[in-house]
Each structure stands twice: as structure tokens, then as C-alpha cells.
Design a protein around this motif. Structure first.
Motif, PDB file in Angstrom:
ATOM      1  N   ARG A  55       0.832  -1.219   0.000  1.00  0.00           N
ATOM      2  CA  ARG A  55       0.000   0.000   0.000  1.00  0.00           C
ATOM      3  C   ARG A  55       0.859   1.259   0.000  1.00  0.00           C
ATOM      4  O   ARG A  55       0.520   2.252  -0.655  1.00  0.00           O
ATOM      5  N   GLN A  58       2.099   1.815  -3.560  1.00  0.00           N
ATOM      6  CA  GLN A  58       1.022   2.346  -4.413  1.00  0.00           C
ATOM      7  C   GLN A  58       0.786   3.822  -4.135  1.00  0.00           C
ATOM      8  O   GLN A  58       0.598   4.621  -5.056  1.00  0.00           O
ATOM      9  N   SER A  59       0.791   4.195  -2.862  1.00  0.00           N
ATOM     10  CA  SER A  59       0.565   5.599  -2.482  1.00  0.00           C
ATOM     11  C   SER A  59       1.691   6.493  -2.998  1.00  0.00           C
ATOM     12  O   SER A  59       1.447   7.589  -3.522  1.00  0.00           O
ATOM     13  N   LYS A  62       1.420   7.072  -6.752  1.00  0.00           N
ATOM     14  CA  LYS A  62       0.391   8.073  -7.060  1.00  0.00           C
ATOM     15  C   LYS A  62       0.939   9.486  -6.858  1.00  0.00           C
ATOM     16  O   LYS A  62       0.791  10.359  -7.732  1.00  0.00           O
ATOM     17  N   ASP A  63       1.600   9.723  -5.715  1.00  0.00           N
ATOM     18  CA  ASP A  63       2.143  11.060  -5.419  1.00  0.00           C
ATOM     19  C   ASP A  63       3.218  11.458  -6.426  1.00  0.00           C
ATOM     20  O   ASP A  63       3.242  12.598  -6.918  1.00  0.00           O
ATOM     21  N   LEU A 151      -8.357   0.293 -11.283  1.00  0.00           N
ATOM     22  CA  LEU A 151      -8.076   0.785  -9.927  1.00  0.00           C
ATOM     23  C   LEU A 151      -7.022   1.891  -9.958  1.00  0.00           C
ATOM     24  O   LEU A 151      -7.102   2.862  -9.196  1.00  0.00           O
ATOM     25  N   ILE A 152      -6.035   1.734 -10.843  1.00  0.00           N
ATOM     26  CA  ILE A 152      -5.002   2.772 -10.994  1.00  0.00           C
ATOM     27  C   ILE A 152      -5.620   4.065 -11.526  1.00  0.00           C
ATOM     28  O   ILE A 152      -5.323   5.161 -11.037  1.00  0.00           O
ATOM     29  N   ASP A 154      -8.713   4.936 -11.168  1.00  0.00           N
ATOM     30  CA  ASP A 154      -9.602   5.449 -10.119  1.00  0.00           C
ATOM     31  C   ASP A 154      -8.877   6.351  -9.127  1.00  0.00           C
ATOM     32  O   ASP A 154      -9.484   7.235  -8.517  1.00  0.00           O
ATOM     33  N   GLN A 155      -7.581   6.123  -8.932  1.00  0.00           N
ATOM     34  CA  GLN A 155      -6.815   6.930  -7.979  1.00  0.00           C
ATOM     35  C   GLN A 155      -6.792   8.407  -8.367  1.00  0.00           C
ATOM     36  O   GLN A 155      -6.652   9.276  -7.503  1.00  0.00           O
ATOM     37  N   TYR A 156      -6.926   8.680  -9.669  1.00  0.00           N
ATOM     38  CA  TYR A 156      -6.841  10.063 -10.161  1.00  0.00           C
ATOM     39  C   TYR A 156      -8.214  10.646 -10.488  1.00  0.00           C
ATOM     40  O   TYR A 156      -8.306  11.721 -11.061  1.00  0.00           O
ATOM     41  N   ASP A 159     -14.296  11.266  -6.219  1.00  0.00           N
ATOM     42  CA  ASP A 159     -15.106  10.215  -5.591  1.00  0.00           C
ATOM     43  C   ASP A 159     -16.369   9.907  -6.389  1.00  0.00           C
ATOM     44  O   ASP A 159     -16.809   8.759  -6.455  1.00  0.00           O
ATOM     45  N   LYS A 162     -15.473   7.702  -9.648  1.00  0.00           N
ATOM     46  CA  LYS A 162     -14.778   6.423  -9.489  1.00  0.00           C
ATOM     47  C   LYS A 162     -15.623   5.277 -10.045  1.00  0.00           C
ATOM     48  O   LYS A 162     -16.832   5.231  -9.850  1.00  0.00           O
TER      49      LYS A 162
END
Length: 452
Positions: A55, A58-59, A62-63, A151-152, A154-156, A159, A162
């Protein structure tokens, strides 16, 4: 299409009643095996993704991606910003490597899924050989890959936007094909040139195919090298019809017009701009611009009528599964569902409507794709996230199927070694603002994409 290329030839199977019963059993066992295997892999997936290091990686990805995108958007890039961007990309690669190592630890790969399938396939070996079981394992892995891709994305997304993807179990009668991996064992197709007969053999079952009336295209295709075969089924008017799908190696045979004798599917000359929307395709060529609506005629009134009849029948035969206010009880309170003959009849009619709509849409898109590839030899189109649009425009997207049309055009172009150049809106938007072009003006959009 890479390498030598692949294409598929589908031929109907003549089945006897006892063979149909065996085939139904094998498809049912295929669904059961897929669901059991998927359940096992889901547990392994959630165990892998709940790890802290997974996790955190993954975080961080994203950043770092957001920082890299911000630097790339800068118009004037200094040496410091370029160096910073390179450093961020190196850090992101380290995190990708960390995720790769975690997946390796859990044996999370296509090969790993094949190894896991060995634990399950022994029980089914009398009906499903190892190739078919491994193919089901590969399908399962592809389902997880698609879910991870969404899912990748969805991170960008916000809400509200999504998609929240997940892998699906096979419902009853939802498995449509069982596929092998070679033509030497399992499902095999054997051609007899002299008698013009094809034989399909599969674990004790033998099907004969009369090829005396086959077309020149089919006969040429059958003489190509066979990669592997699959047995496909389709429910037509409430009854299963079975087909053999032969995957062949090489270039798809040329088709000729019977009246003129000219080649079909020929490429044209010139640049072509394709502008996809959720319900239409606009094609811009040197000869002009034309918009094609993609939505087909839907029989919504008939569908609604059948759904209402099905609901009334279901309520009449299952009164204990509903509350006094007419709502359905909780799943834990429902012991089972019973369906009357009338319900099954209405359901078959509804399915037949959907099947005919699907066939009509496929035929129209094949014709449109032939028109498109005949209009040029260099193709540009706008890049669209059809999966994202499906959430907000479900019925429109389902009726028009722009993604299916795009894949059909790409498939036909691949026979000629041509691909479509996708242009993202990040590149197009500055030009739209400069030339004051609205996205609602389909003709101008398609023309601009052609000239890009």
C-alpha cells in the motif's frame, strides 16, 4: 496484430442429443471450476494488497506521478525541473520494482496462475483437459489485470467519478467458450481434403462438419496452419447452438466481390480523422466529412413488457421471498427461487431480443468499419476512456458500443499492417482554444484530428 498474425474461422457443429447433454455438462463444470479458482485467487489478492509495503508503494507511485505530470505541464522547462523529473521517475521505478517483488513473492503472474490451477484441475480431468483448465486460469488472470488497470485510473478520479471495478464470478450459463492451446490434444480439428469433411474431436466426442458447401474464403482459411480450437455456444430461440472456433496462423484470406470480382477490404489513400463520441463516429477525409450514428433501434417497449411479466410471475411463484410492502427480503431470509414455465418462456424471449440487437449492431459495425478503412491509409482518432463513460452513460454506450467499433476498425487495419494514432485531449485542447472550436462541432473536430 503481431508476428505472423492470427484470425478466427467459426463453423457450426451438428450435434446429437446425447452430445449436447455432454457439452452442457462440460460448460457447467467449466463455470464451477472458474468460480472456485477465482475465489482462491481473490483471497490471495486481498492478502497481497493489504500488506503495508504494497500500500505504501502504491501511495508513493500516485504522489510521484502527480508531481511528474505537474512538471511535464510546464511550458518553459529549466534544467533543474528536467533533472527533478528524472529523479522522480527513478523513485517511481523503485516503487514499481517493489510491487513487482511482492507479486513475485505471491507467485502473482500468468505462469503462477497456471501452477495454482494444478490443485484444481485433477477433479475435472475426465471432462476438461489440462489445456482448457489452464486457459480458464489465464482468463482469471486477465480479469485481475483489467481490474488493476481501472483501480489505478480510479486513484486520479474524484469520488463521484470512481468506477470501483471488481472481478466477476461466472453466473449460470454465462460461460460461452472453452478453449485449448494447441491442435494436437484436447479440442482438435482434422481436415479431410478428399471427402471435404472436417472432424472435431474432444475427449470421446466426435463431430462431423460437411464442407462441401463452404465458401472460397472458408476453404482457403482451412488450409492455413491451425493454432488452436475452441468450442463456442450461443443460445438461439431458447436452445443452445454449438460452434467450433478455429484460430489460424497467417494473413486473413482476401474476399472478392461476386459481381465485380474486385477485392474487398482494400485500403484507400490519404489521411483520415476519426472523432468518437458516446453515440456517433465522425469521419473526416479529403473528400469531405460524414457523421454516422451508432445507436441501433432498441425494442424498449417489448423489453419492459417482458420484464413486467417476469416480475409478476416471479412474485406469484415465490410469495415467501417478499415482504408485505412488496420489497424483496434479505438474502439470508430467502431459501431459494422457483421459476414457472411462463417465466422461463418470457426470459427466453427477452434474451432473443438482446441477441438480435447484438447481431444487428455487429453487422452494422462491420459494414461501417469496411467503409472507414477504404477511405485512407493514415488514421488519427481522439483518445477516449470508454470504461469511465460507461458509468454515466450506461444505456447509450451499450446501445452504440463505440469501443467495439474502434476495436473492429483496428482489427481490420491490422490485416494491412496499419494502426490508429490516438491523440489525447491534453494535446488537442490548446488547439481547440486557439481556433475557437467547440467539442459539439463534430465536423470541425474530426477535420482537426485528421490534420493533426
Amino acid at each position: 496484430m503481431s508476428g505472423e498474425g492470427r484470425y478466427i474461422l467459426t463453423l457450426p457443429l451438428k450435434t446429437e442429443l446425447y452430445q449436447e447433454h455432454i457439452l452442457e455438462k462440460r460448460f457447467r463444470l467449466g463455470e464451477e471450476l472458474y468460480n472456485k479458482f477465482l475465489s482462491y485467487e481473490k483471497k490471495k489478492y486481498y492478502e497481497m494488497t493489504k500488506r503495508r509495503d504494497y500500500r505504501d508503494a502504491q501511495s508513493l507511485i500516485k504522489d510521484l506521478t502527480m508531481q511528474i505530470n505537474e512538471l511535464d505541464k510546464q511550458s518553459d522547462k529549466s534544467k533543474e525541473s528536467k533533472k527533478l523529473s528524472q529523479d522522480l521517475k527513478k523513485k517511481r521505478k523503485e516503487q514499481y520494482d517493489a510491487i513487482y517483488n511482492i507479486k513475485k513473492m505471491f507467485n502473482w503472474s500468468e505462469f503462477g496462475f497456471g501452477m495454482d490451477m494444478k490443485k484444481y484441475r485433477g477433479y475435472y480431468k475426465k471432462n476438461l483437459n489440462s489445456q482448457i483448465c489452464n486457459n480458464l486460469a489465464v482468463r482469471c488472470f486477465r480479469a485481475f489485470e483489467k481490474m488493476e488497470e481501472e483501480l489505478i485510473k480510479d486513484q486520479y478520479r474524484s469520488d463521484e467519478d470512481k468506477v470501483n471495478p471488481y472481478v466477476h464470478y461466472k453466473r449460470k450459463d454465462s460461460l460461452r467458450s472453452l478453449c485449448g492451446s494447441q491442435n494436437t490434444t484436447g479440442i482438435r480439428f482434422i481436415l479431410d481434403d478428399e471427402k471435404k469433411v472436417g472432424l472435431v474431436k474432444w475427449q470421446g466426442l466426435v463431430f462431423s462438419i460437411d464442407l462441401s458447401k463452404c465458401t472460397l474464403y472458408e476453404w482457403q482459411a482451412l488450409h492455413s496452419e491451425i493454432c488452436y480450437c475452441a468450442v463456442k455456444r450461443e443460445k438461439i430461440k431458447g436452445k443452445w447452438k454449438y460452434y467450433i472456433q478455429i484460430t489460424l496462423k497467417g494473413h486473413v484470406p482476401d474476399k472478392f466481390d461476386k459481381q465485380t470480382g474486385e477485392l474487398k477490404r482494400q485500403l484507400g489513400k490519404g489521411n483520415v480523422g476519426l472523432y468518437f463520441t458516446s453515440t456517433s463516429l465522425t469521419v473526416s477525409t479529403e473528400n469531405g466529412v460524414k457523421t454516422y450514428p451508432l445507436e441501433i433501434k432498441n425494442h424498449e417497449d417489448k423489453k419492459t413488457e417482458l420484464l413486467q411479466k417476469m416480475d409478476a410471475s416471479r412474485r406469484a411463484t415465490n410469495p415467501d421471498n417478499y415482504n408485505e410492502d412488496g420489497t424483496s427480503k434479505e438474502k439470508s431470509e430467502i431459501k431459494g427461487w422457483h421459476f414457472s414455465k411462463a417465466y422461463k418462456k418470457y426470459r427466453a424471449e427477452l434474451y432473443e431480443i438482446y441477441r438480435k440487437e447484438c447481431e444487428e449492431k455487429k453487422l452494422l459495425q462491420e459494414i461501417l468499419a469496411n467503409e472507414v478503412i477504404a477511405s485512407g491509409d493514415v488514421f488519427n482518432c481522439n483518445k477516449m476512456d470508454f470504461k469511465f463513460l460507461q458509468k454515466n452513460l450506461g444505456k447509450k454506450i451499450q446501445s452504440a458500443s463505440p469501443a467495439m467499433l474502434k476495436s473492429t476498425i483496428e482489427r481490420k487495419l491490422s490485416y494491412h499492417g496499419v494502426s490508429i494514432n490516438e491523440i489525447s485531449y491534453s494535446k488537442l485542447n490548446p488547439i481547440f482554444e486557439e481556433k475557437n472550436i467547440s467539442k459539439k462541432n463534430l465536423e470541425d473536430m474530426a477535420t482537426l484530428i485528421r490534420q493533426f
